[in-house]
Motif scaffolding. Structure first.
Motif, mmCIF file in Angstrom:
data_model
loop_
_atom_site.group_PDB
_atom_site.id
_atom_site.type_symbol
_atom_site.label_atom_id
_atom_site.label_comp_id
_atom_site.label_asym_id
_atom_site.label_seq_id
_atom_site.Cartn_x
_atom_site.Cartn_y
_atom_site.Cartn_z
ATOM 1 N N ASN A 5 0.863 -1.181 0.000
ATOM 2 C CA ASN A 5 0.000 0.000 0.000
ATOM 3 C C ASN A 5 0.897 1.227 0.000
ATOM 4 O OD1 ASN A 5 0.722 0.533 2.831
ATOM 5 N ND2 ASN A 5 -0.667 -1.162 3.329
ATOM 6 N N PRO A 6 0.364 2.417 -0.175
ATOM 7 C CA PRO A 6 1.216 3.616 -0.197
ATOM 8 C C PRO A 6 2.072 3.791 1.040
ATOM 9 C CG PRO A 6 -0.962 4.139 -1.033
ATOM 10 C CD PRO A 6 -1.039 2.736 -0.507
ATOM 11 N N THR A 7 1.663 3.230 2.176
ATOM 12 C CA THR A 7 2.449 3.367 3.408
ATOM 13 C C THR A 7 3.674 2.467 3.394
ATOM 14 O OG1 THR A 7 0.433 3.894 4.631
ATOM 15 C CG2 THR A 7 2.359 3.244 5.923
ATOM 16 N N THR A 8 3.495 1.241 2.923
ATOM 17 C CA THR A 8 4.596 0.271 2.952
ATOM 18 C C THR A 8 5.448 0.287 1.692
ATOM 19 O OG1 THR A 8 3.160 -1.457 2.047
ATOM 20 C CG2 THR A 8 3.241 -1.232 4.443
ATOM 21 N N GLY A 50 -8.363 -7.327 -8.658
ATOM 22 C CA GLY A 50 -9.758 -7.591 -8.967
ATOM 23 C C GLY A 50 -9.960 -8.078 -10.385
ATOM 24 N N GLU A 51 -11.172 -8.542 -10.629
ATOM 25 C CA GLU A 51 -11.512 -9.060 -11.951
ATOM 26 C C GLU A 51 -11.664 -7.946 -12.969
ATOM 27 O OE1 GLU A 51 -14.979 -11.381 -11.458
ATOM 28 O OE2 GLU A 51 -13.997 -12.938 -10.237
ATOM 29 N N ASP A 52 -11.964 -6.735 -12.493
ATOM 30 C CA ASP A 52 -12.144 -5.625 -13.422
ATOM 31 C C ASP A 52 -10.829 -4.921 -13.752
ATOM 32 O OD1 ASP A 52 -11.785 -4.739 -10.890
ATOM 33 O OD2 ASP A 52 -13.311 -3.164 -10.962
ATOM 34 N N SER A 53 -9.692 -5.513 -13.314
ATOM 35 C CA SER A 53 -8.356 -4.973 -13.612
ATOM 36 C C SER A 53 -8.208 -3.531 -13.143
ATOM 37 C CB SER A 53 -8.072 -5.056 -15.125
ATOM 38 O OG SER A 53 -8.127 -6.385 -15.565
ATOM 39 N N ALA A 54 -8.640 -3.302 -11.910
ATOM 40 C CA ALA A 54 -8.484 -1.965 -11.337
ATOM 41 C C ALA A 54 -7.020 -1.698 -11.020
ATOM 42 C CB ALA A 54 -9.333 -1.835 -10.070
ATOM 43 N N MET A 55 -6.683 -0.424 -10.912
ATOM 44 C CA MET A 55 -5.293 -0.037 -10.656
ATOM 45 C C MET A 55 -4.876 -0.501 -9.271
ATOM 46 S SD MET A 55 -3.561 3.715 -11.105
ATOM 47 C CE MET A 55 -4.449 4.448 -9.738
ATOM 48 N N GLY A 56 -3.797 -1.276 -9.217
ATOM 49 C CA GLY A 56 -3.321 -1.807 -7.949
ATOM 50 C C GLY A 56 -2.365 -0.864 -7.251
ATOM 51 N N PRO A 57 -1.949 -1.210 -6.041
ATOM 52 C CA PRO A 57 -1.055 -0.323 -5.278
ATOM 53 C C PRO A 57 0.326 -0.179 -5.893
ATOM 54 C CG PRO A 57 -1.323 -2.428 -4.150
ATOM 55 C CD PRO A 57 -2.305 -2.426 -5.283
ATOM 56 N N HIS A 93 0.820 -0.146 -9.239
ATOM 57 C CA HIS A 93 0.650 0.351 -10.606
ATOM 58 C C HIS A 93 1.572 1.552 -10.811
ATOM 59 C CE1 HIS A 93 -1.258 1.988 -14.213
ATOM 60 N NE2 HIS A 93 -1.876 0.821 -14.359
ATOM 61 N N PRO A 94 2.201 1.677 -11.990
ATOM 62 C CA PRO A 94 3.126 2.805 -12.180
ATOM 63 C C PRO A 94 2.469 4.163 -12.007
ATOM 64 C CG PRO A 94 2.709 1.625 -14.244
ATOM 65 C CD PRO A 94 2.176 0.788 -13.151
ATOM 66 N N ARG A 95 1.169 4.269 -12.304
ATOM 67 C CA ARG A 95 0.499 5.550 -12.089
ATOM 68 C C ARG A 95 0.288 5.838 -10.613
ATOM 69 N NH1 ARG A 95 -1.137 7.340 -17.016
ATOM 70 N NH2 ARG A 95 -1.513 5.753 -18.625
ATOM 71 N N ALA A 96 0.308 4.799 -9.781
ATOM 72 C CA ALA A 96 0.157 5.000 -8.336
ATOM 73 C C ALA A 96 1.465 5.379 -7.666
ATOM 74 C CB ALA A 96 -0.407 3.731 -7.696
ATOM 75 N N CYS A 97 2.562 5.241 -8.379
ATOM 76 C CA CYS A 97 3.877 5.583 -7.828
ATOM 77 C C CYS A 97 4.253 7.008 -8.232
ATOM 78 C CB CYS A 97 4.949 4.607 -8.341
ATOM 79 S SG CYS A 97 4.629 2.880 -7.972
ATOM 80 N N THR A 98 5.177 7.573 -7.484
ATOM 81 C CA THR A 98 5.705 8.876 -7.844
ATOM 82 C C THR A 98 6.786 8.714 -8.906
ATOM 83 O OG1 THR A 98 7.400 8.807 -6.124
ATOM 84 C CG2 THR A 98 5.245 9.717 -5.505
ATOM 85 N N ILE A 99 7.195 9.830 -9.506
ATOM 86 C CA ILE A 99 8.269 9.773 -10.514
ATOM 87 C C ILE A 99 9.551 9.225 -9.904
ATOM 88 C CG2 ILE A 99 9.758 11.182 -11.999
ATOM 89 C CD1 ILE A 99 7.427 12.983 -12.560
ATOM 90 N N ALA A 100 9.867 9.676 -8.679
ATOM 91 C CA ALA A 100 11.085 9.203 -8.010
ATOM 92 C C ALA A 100 11.026 7.702 -7.770
ATOM 93 C CB ALA A 100 11.283 9.950 -6.699
ATOM 94 N N GLY A 147 7.929 -4.649 -18.979
ATOM 95 C CA GLY A 147 7.027 -5.113 -20.028
ATOM 96 C C GLY A 147 5.577 -5.088 -19.575
ATOM 97 N N LYS A 148 5.334 -5.460 -18.327
ATOM 98 C CA LYS A 148 3.978 -5.388 -17.772
ATOM 99 C C LYS A 148 3.514 -3.944 -17.653
ATOM 100 C CE LYS A 148 3.374 -9.831 -16.950
ATOM 101 N NZ LYS A 148 2.287 -10.633 -17.574
ATOM 102 N N TRP A 149 4.427 -3.047 -17.291
ATOM 103 C CA TRP A 149 4.081 -1.626 -17.213
ATOM 104 C C TRP A 149 3.583 -1.116 -18.567
ATOM 105 C CZ3 TRP A 149 8.073 1.651 -13.982
ATOM 106 C CH2 TRP A 149 7.937 1.307 -12.629
ATOM 107 N N VAL A 150 4.294 -1.466 -19.618
ATOM 108 C CA VAL A 150 3.906 -1.017 -20.959
ATOM 109 C C VAL A 150 2.507 -1.517 -21.292
ATOM 110 C CG1 VAL A 150 4.447 -1.216 -23.412
ATOM 111 C CG2 VAL A 150 6.278 -0.850 -21.764
#
Length: 1130
Positions: A247-250, A281-288, A290-297, A323-326
Motif C-alpha cells: 500500500n502507499p504506506t509500505t 480484482g476481476e475488473d483490472s483496477a489499478m493496484g497499489p 501500478h506505475p500511475r500509483a507511484c511517484t516519478i522518483a 514489459g507489464k508496465w507497458v
C-alpha cells in the motif's frame, strides 16, 4: 448412583477419546489428502465429548468434563510434535492440520450462531466449544514461547502462525497476551523462529486497529517494516517482504529492498511484490504497485536499481516488470492535440505513456534504459514500430525521445534495414530541425517582448517556460538522433552541416543545445583540424561580426568542396569594433554574453579533440585573445570558464602545461570554493597526462604539488572539494604516479575521519579504491603493512579527541580493515582471475606474518593503552600464517615473542590469553624449525644481530619495576629482610631476591654490602660474560641504557674489587652445587636471626638498618663511585 453413572461415562469417554485422537492425528501426519475427512472425524469426536458435563450443586454452574478430556488428548499428542526439529514433513503436516482444525471449528461455530440468529434467539453469549478450545490451546502454547529448546519455540510459533488467521472471536486478554508474546519473540536468536513470528504478526496486523494501540507502542505493521529493513537474516527479511501488504504506506520500505544484499529478496521485490500488485480484482483496477500509483522518483528508483543490478536474474525480473508496465499503461490509444487518434502512427502507445511518467529532462539514463530494455525483451514492439509523417509533424518530447532511442537500439543491433524503413531521409530531418529551431527563436523573442511590455502572472510565466523547455527538448533529441544517421547522401550531409553551423553561430542558441550541435558537427567534419577551424571561425564571427548588409560569400563556397571535406567558409569583412572603454553598459553586457558563449564553444570543442596544439595553429589566436584574458578577469564566471579552457588546452600542449601547472595550483590557494572543483579537475588531468614531462622539466617544484594537495585535503574545506581531492589522489596512487606511503595514510585518515561521515561521495570512492589498490599488487599490500602501526596511532588519537556529537569506527574495526586489505589470499585470487602469472604480481603469502612482527615490535617499544594492547593482540590471532615460512623470519618472530614475555609482559588477562593463543599456534605450527630454541644460540646468528640489538635497547616499563621492587614493602617493619641487595660476609655468596624471601629477615647488626666476597667469583664471571643466571636462581638483569639512565636502584650483580688472584672459570655443574650449598647455609642463618628478633621481649620498635637502595642518598662516596663504574661496564 447418578454420580457413579457419570463417572463411568467419563471413563468410557476418556478411553474412546484417547484411542481415536491419536489415530486421527496419525493419519493426518501421513498426507494432506485425508485432512478434510479427519477434520470432520475429529470435530464429531469433540462434539460428542462436549456433551459430557456435570451440573454442580445448587445451580452453581456446569463442569465441562468431556471438553477437558478431549483437550488433554489433543494436547498430549501435540506435546510430542513440539519436540520435533525443523524439516520433518510429518510434523509440518500435523501442525498444518491443527491450524485447519481451528479454522474448521470456528467456521462451524459461526454457522450455528447465524442459524440461531435467524431463528430469533438473541443469545449474546459468545462462549462456545470452539472458542473455549481455541483459548485453551493458545494458553497451552504460550508456555512454549520462552522454551529453552529452539525446536520447541519453532513448533509452538509455527502452530500459532497457522492458527492466527482463524482464531474467530477470542477474549481481549488472550489477544493482548498473544500480541505481546509475539513481540517478545521478534528478537529471538534463531532465524527460523523469527520467520514464524513474522508470519503470525503479518496475519495479526490485518485485524489490528492502529487507534487501539497505546501511544508510543509500535503496531504490528511497524514491527514488520523494521524487521524488513534491519533483520540480519535474509530468510527473515524475505518472510517479512512476502507477508507485508503493499500500500502507499509500505511501498517506500518495499522499494528500499531493491538494494538489499540478498539476491533472492531483490528479485522477489520485482516478481512477487510489484508485478503481482499492478492490477487487482476481476475488473483490472489499478493496484497499489501500478506505475500511475507511484511517484516519478519511485518509478525511476525501480528502473535504475532493477536494470542496474549486478545479478542477471534481478535484471530479468525488472525487465519483465517493465514489459507489464507497458501493457497496463498503454491500453488507451495515443491522441493528438485535437483529441483524434493518430491514424498513421504505429507506435506502441504504452511506450509513450510510460515516457510521460518519467523525467526526460534529467541527465540520467533511466528513461533510455527502460525503453531499451523493453525493445530487448519485447522484440515485437521494436519490429512493428513505424514513424509516419503525422508522427514527425506532431512531435512531443516523449515521441522525439522514443525515436532517438529507437535509432540507438537499431545501431547497437546493426539493424540498418529496420532503420531505413522507419526513419526519414537526412535532408527531411534537417528541414524539420531547422523549422523547430526557427519556431523556438521566434517564441523566445515573443516571450521577451511580452515580459517587457506586459504584466504577466506567475502562472503565465511558468507556462511559457515549460513550452520553451519542451521545444528545446524536441530539438535536442532530434540532434542526438542526427548523430547516428547515415550521411552517405552528400546533399543531406551539406544541408545538415550548414544547419548546425548556423545554429552555433546564432547568439540565441540555448546552452543546453550547444553540446548536441557540437556532436553533430564532429560527426560531419572530416577530421579534428576541420572541426577546430570551423569552431574558431564561429568564435571570430560571434566576437567580431561583419556588416549585416554585406552579402555572405559562403553560399558559393559549398560548391567547391567535395565529399568528406568540410565546406569552406569565407570570412566576411569585419566591422570596426569599439574598444571596451567606449562601449555603453548594454554593449558591455552584450559583449560579455558573447564571450561566455565563445568560451562554452571552446570548452565543448576542446573536450572533443585529441590532436596537439602545435598541429592546430588556429587555436593560438583563441588562446591569446579569449582564454587568457578571461583567466585574468575578476568575474568568477569568466575565470572559471577561462581556467577550464586553459586546462583543456594544456592537455594537448605539453609546453603550455609545464608553464601553467603552478598557475592552477596557486589559484587553488586563493580562489573561492566555487572555483576549486574546476581547478582540481584541471590539476589532476594535467598531472595524469604530463606526469613524466613535469618531473623532468620541474624537478624541484613538482614534488611540492602532492604535499599541497594532501594539506588541502586535511584543511577545513567543502565536502565537494574533499571528494574531488580523494578521487584525484586515488587515481594518481592507483596509476603509480604517487608512491609516497604518507599519501595512502592520509587517504585512510580521510576515509575513517568523523568529519567525512556525511560525505557519501568521498566514502564511496575510497570504499572502491582501497580493495582495488590492495588486491592489484603485492607492493601495495606491503605499503599497507608498513603504515599500519602509524595509521592506527593517528586514528586512535583522533578518536580520543572526538566531540560529543561525533562518531568514529572502533579500533577493532580499523584493525579488521587492515587484515582484509593485507590478506594475501584475496590478492592471489585477484591475480589468478586476471591471469597475471608473472613473479611481480605474485602474492606475498607471509605479509601478515611480517605484520605480526611489526605489531610485537610496537608492543615492545611503544606505550600503548590497555585497550589498544588488547586489540593488537587479538589481531594477531586473525592473521594469515602460511604453512611454509623462511627460517630466519620465524626465528625472528620467536625471539620477539620471547622478548615481549621477558621485557614487557602483558598484564591484562584477555590480552595475555590472545597473545598466548597466537604464540602457541606459531610454536606448534613450526615446531621443527623452532626446535631447541635458545636465546644464547640465536644471539650468535648474524642475521639476528640487529634484532637482538633492538631488544637490548628496550627499557622495561617503570610500572613493572615498581611492581617487583616495591612488593617487599608489604611486610611492614620487616621489609629490609626482603631487600634485593644481599647481605653477606666475606665468606658468603649473595642470595637472590627469591632466596631472601625464603630466608626471612636480616639481622639488625648486619649492614648491606655493595661488593661481593672473593668466593663469589663464579657468579661475577657469569655476569661479565653477559649470559643470564642459571634458571634455579633467577635474577633480574637490566639493559645498559636502563642502568645508565637511572640511579643505582636496579637489581645488579656486582663483582668484587678485591686485589686477590684473578677469577677462573668454574664448570657449570660445580657452580650450581656451590650455589645450592651457599643458599642452604644462608637460609639457616637468616632463620636463626629471625628467631632472635621474635624472642626479644618488649622490643616493638626495630631500628631499620641502612639499605643500599632505599637509603641510597646517604651512602659513601666510594661505594657510589664503585656502583657507577660497574653500571657503566654493565
Amino acid at each position: 448412583m447418578p454420580g457413579r453413572t457419570l463417572q463411568g461415562d467419563a471413563v468410557a469417554l476418556r478411553e474412546r477419546v484417547f484411542t481415536q485422537v491419536p489415530r486421527i492425528l496419525d493419519q493426518a501426519q501421513l498426507t494432506t489428502a485425508n485432512h478434510q475427512k479427519n477434520l470432520v472425524a475429529l470435530y464429531k469426536l469433540q462434539t460428542e465429548a462436549a456433551q459430557c458435563i456435570e451440573h454442580l450443586r445448587k445451580g452453581r454452574g456446569v463442569k465441562l468434563i468431556g471438553e477437558r478430556i478431549f483437550e488433554e488428548a489433543v494436547f498430549d499428542m501435540l506435546m510430542r510434535v513440539l519436540k520435533v526439529k525443523k524439516g520433518v514433513s510429518q510434523a509440518d503436516r500435523l501442525v498444518k492440520f491443527v491450524g485447519q482444525y481451528i479454522k474448521f471449528i470456528n467456521e462451524k461455530a459461526a454457522e450455528e450462531k447465524n442459524a440461531e440468529d435467524t431463528d430469533g434467539d438473541d443469545d449474546d453469549d459468545d462462549d462456545t466449544t470452539a472458542s473455549r478450545f481455541t483459548a485453551r490451546l493458545l494458553n497451552f502454547l504460550f508456555k512454549g514461547f520462552s522454551a529453552k529448546e529452539k525446536s520447541v519455540r519453532f513448533r509452538v510459533l509455527q502452530t500459532v502462525a497457522e492458527m492466527v488467521s482463524h482464531l474467530g472471536e477470542v477474549d481481549e486478554d488472550i489477544y493482548t497476551q498473544l500480541r505481546l508474546s509475539l513481540m517478545d519473540r521478534v528478537n529471538d536468536r534463531e532465524a527460523s523462529v523469527r520467520v514464524q513470528v513474522v508470519v503470525a504478526l503479518s496475519k495479526l496486523s490485518g485485524s489490528e486497529d492502529p487507534s487501539e494501540v497505546e501511544e508510543g507502542e509500535p503496531t504490528a505493521l511497524d514491527v514488520l517494516l523494521d524487521i524488513l529493513e534491519h533483520d540480519s537474516s535474509p530468510e527473515v527479511r524475505r518472510a517479512a517482504l512476502l507477508n507485508i501488504p503493499v500500500n502507499p504506506t509500505t511501498l517506500p520500505q518495499i522499494l528500499s529492498r531493491t538494494r538489499d544484499t540478498d539476491t533472492t529478496l531483490r528479485k522477489l521485490v520485482y516478481s512477487a511484490m510489484l508485478e503481482k500488485n499492478l492490477i487487482v480484482g476481476e475488473d483490472s483496477a489499478m493496484g497499489p504497485a501500478h506505475p500511475r500509483a507511484c511517484t516519478i522518483a519511485q518509478r525511476e528508483l525501480i528502473i535504475r536499481n532493477g536494470l542496474g543490478d549486478r545479478e542477471l536474474s534481478v535484471r530479468n525480473a525488472a525487465a519483465s516488470l517493465l514489459g507489464k508496465w507497458v501493457d497496463v499503461v498503454g491500453e488507451r490509444p495515443a491522441k493528438n492535440e485535437e483529441g483524434d487518434t493518430t491514424s498513421d502512427v504505429k507506435v506502441e502507445n504504452g511506450l509513450v505513456e510510460l515516457l510521460k511518467m518519467l523525467d526526460l529532462a534529467a541527465e540520467s539514463t533511466v528513461a533510455a534504459d527502460a525503453i531499451l530494455s523493453v525493445f530487448a525483451t519485447r522484440t515485437e514492439i521494436f519490429e512493428n514500430m513505424e514513424f509516419g509523417s503525422v508522427y514527425w509533424d506532431k512531435l512531443t518530447p516523449e515521441t522525439a525521445f522514443l525515436a532517438r532511442v529507437f535509432v540507438e537500439y537499431g545501431k547497437a543491433t546493426n539493424d540498418e534495414t529496420r532503420l531505413e524503413a522507419a526513419l526519414p531521409v537526412v535532408t527531411e530531418l534537417a528541414f524539420r530541425i531547422q523549422a523547430a529551431f526557427n519556431t523556438l527563436i521566434q517564441d523566445m523573442a515573443t516571450e521577451e517582448q511580452e515580459r517587457l511590455f506586459s504584466e504577466l502572472t506567475e502562472d503565465q510565466i511558468n507556462r511559457m517556460e515549460e513550452v520553451r523547455l519542451e521545444k528545446e527538448s524536441i530539438i535536442g533529441e532530434l540532434l542526438r538522433l542526427a548523430v547516428n544517421l547515415d550521411y552517405a547522401d552528400e546533399i543531406g550531409r551539406r544541408k545538415m552541416f550548414q544547419l548546425v553551423r548556423d545554429m552555433l553561430s546564432h547568439g540565441a542558441l540555448p546552452e543546453s543545445l550547444l553540446s548536441k550541435c557540437l556532436d553533430v558537427l564532429r560527426e560531419l567534419s572530416a577530421n579534428e583540424r576541420d572541426l577546430i577551424r570551423v569552431i574558431v571561425e564561429i568564435v571570430q564571427d560571434l566576437r567580431d561580426p561583419g556588416d549585416d548588409d554585406e552579402e555572405d560569400p559562403t553560399k558559393d563556397a559549398d560548391a567547391e568542396t567535395t565529399y568528406g571535406e568540410t565546406p569552406m567558409t569565407v570570412k566576411p569583412p569585419r566591422a570596426n569594433k569599439k574598444p571596451p572603454a567606449e562601449q555603453t553598459p548594454d554593449e558591455k553586457a552584450h559583449a560579455d554574453a558573447i564571450d561566455l558563449r565563445c568560451l562554452s564553444l571552446c570548452i565543448g570543442m576542446l573536450e572533443r579533440v585529441n590532436s596537439t596544439l602545435e598541429e592546430n595553429s588556429t587555436l593560438d589566436g583563441i588562446l591569446k585573445e579569449l582564454i587568457i584574458p578571461s583567466v585574468k578577469r575578476k568575474e568568477l564566471v569568466f575565470r572559471e570558464k577561462g581556467l577550464v579552457s586553459l586546462g583543456l588546452c594544456c592537455l594537448i600542449a605539453t609546453r603550455l602545461a609545464v608553464n601553467s601547472i603552478f598557475l592552477f595550483v596557486t589559484q587553488l590557494m586563493s580562489s573561492p570554493e566555487v572555483l576549486k572543483p574546476s581547478l582540481l579537475q584541471v590539476v589532476f588531468d594535467v598531472l595524469m597526462v604530463h606526469d613524466q614531462v613535469l618531473r623532468k622539466e620541474k624537478p624541484d617544484d613538482f614534488p611540492k604539488i602532492v604535499p599541497f594537495l594532501i594539506q588541502l585535503l586535511a584543511s577545513d574545506t567543502s565536502d565537494k572539494v574533499r571528494a574531488l581531492l580523494c578521487i584525484g589522489i586515488s587515481k594518481l596512487v592507483l596509476s603509480g604516479l604517487i608512491t609516497d606511503d604518507t599519501v595512502v595514510m592520509n587517504l585512510i585518515q580521510s576515509y575513517l575521519s568523523p568529519a567525512t561521515v556525511d560525505n557519501q561521495e568521498l566514502r564511496q570512492c575510497l570504499t572502491f579504491f582501497f580493495p582495488v589498490y590492495c588486491y592489484s599488487s603485492p607492493l601495495n599490500q606491503r605499503t599497507m603493512r608498513k603504515i599500519f602501526i602509524d595509521t592506527y596511532k593517528v586514528l586512535n588519537e583522533a578518536r580520543r579527541n572526538l566531540e560529543d556529537d561525533e562518531e568514529m569506527v572502533s579500533a577493532a574495526q580499523i584493525a579488521a580493515l587492515f587484515i582484509d586489505w593485507t590478506d594475501p589470499t584475496k590478492l592471489r585470487s585477484a591475480v589468478d582471475a586476471r591471469g597475471n602469472a608473472d613473479a611481480i604480481h605474485q602474492a606475498d603469502m607471509s605479509i601478515q606474518l611480517d605484520m605480526a612482527i611489526d605489531i610485537i615490535k610496537s608492543l615492545l617499544q611503544d606505550e600503548w593503552e590497555k585497550e589498544d594492547k588488547k586489540v593488537l593482540c587479538q589481531l594477531l590471532v586473525k592473521l594469515h600464517v602460511p604453512h611454509t615460512v623462511d627460517d630466519d623470519k620465524i626465528k625472528q618472530l620467536k625471539v620477539l615473542m620471547h622478548g615481549l614475555r621477558s621485557r614487557r609482559p602483558l598484564r591484562d588477562t584477555t590480552t595475555n590469553n590472545a597473545f598466548t593463543k597466537f604464540e602457541t599456534s606459531i610454536v606448534k605450527k613450526f615446531e621443527n624449525q623452532l626446535e631447541d630454541f635458545s636465546e644464547e644460540e640465536y644471539r650468535k646468528l648474524e642475521q639476528l644481530e640487529e634484532l637482538f640489538q633492538f631488544l637490548d635497547d628496550i627499557i622495561p616499563n617503570d610500572e613493572e619495576e615498581v611492581v617487583i621492587l616495591e612488593e617487599p614493602r608489604r611486610k611492614g617493619k620487616k621489609r629490609r629482610s626482603d631487600s634485593v641487595i644481599t647481605t653477606t660476609t666475606e665468606g658468603d655468596e649473595p642470595a637472590s631476591a627469591t632466596s631472601s624471601k625464603r630466608g626471612g629477615s636480616r639481622s639488625r647488626s648486619k649492614r648491606p654490602r655493595l661488593s661481593k666476597s672473593d668466593d663469589d667469583s663464579d657468579d661475577a664471571d657469569v655476569t661479565e660474560r653477559g649470559t643470564p643466571p642459571p634458571p634455579s636462581v633467577p635474577t633480574r638483569t637490566l639493559p645498559k641504557r636502563s642502568a645508565a639512565a637511572k640511579k643505582p636502584v636496579q637489581v645488579i650483580e656486582i663483582s668484587s674489587d678485591s686485589d686477590e688472584e684473578p677469577l677462573t672459570p668454574v664448570p657449570r655443574s660445580t657452580r650450581a652445587k656451590q650455589r645450592r650449598e651457599t643458599l642452604k647455609i644462608k637460609e639457616e642463618r637468616l632463620n636463626a636471626e629471625n628467631d632472635e628478633i621474635v624472642d626479644e621481649d618488649g622490643d616493638t620498635t626495630t631500628e631499620i638498618p641502612f639499605d643500599s637502595i632505599m637509603d641510597g642518598d646517604t651512602q659513601d662516596e666510594d661505594e657510589e663511585e664503585e656502583v657507577n663504574e660497574l653500571l657503566g661496564e654493565y
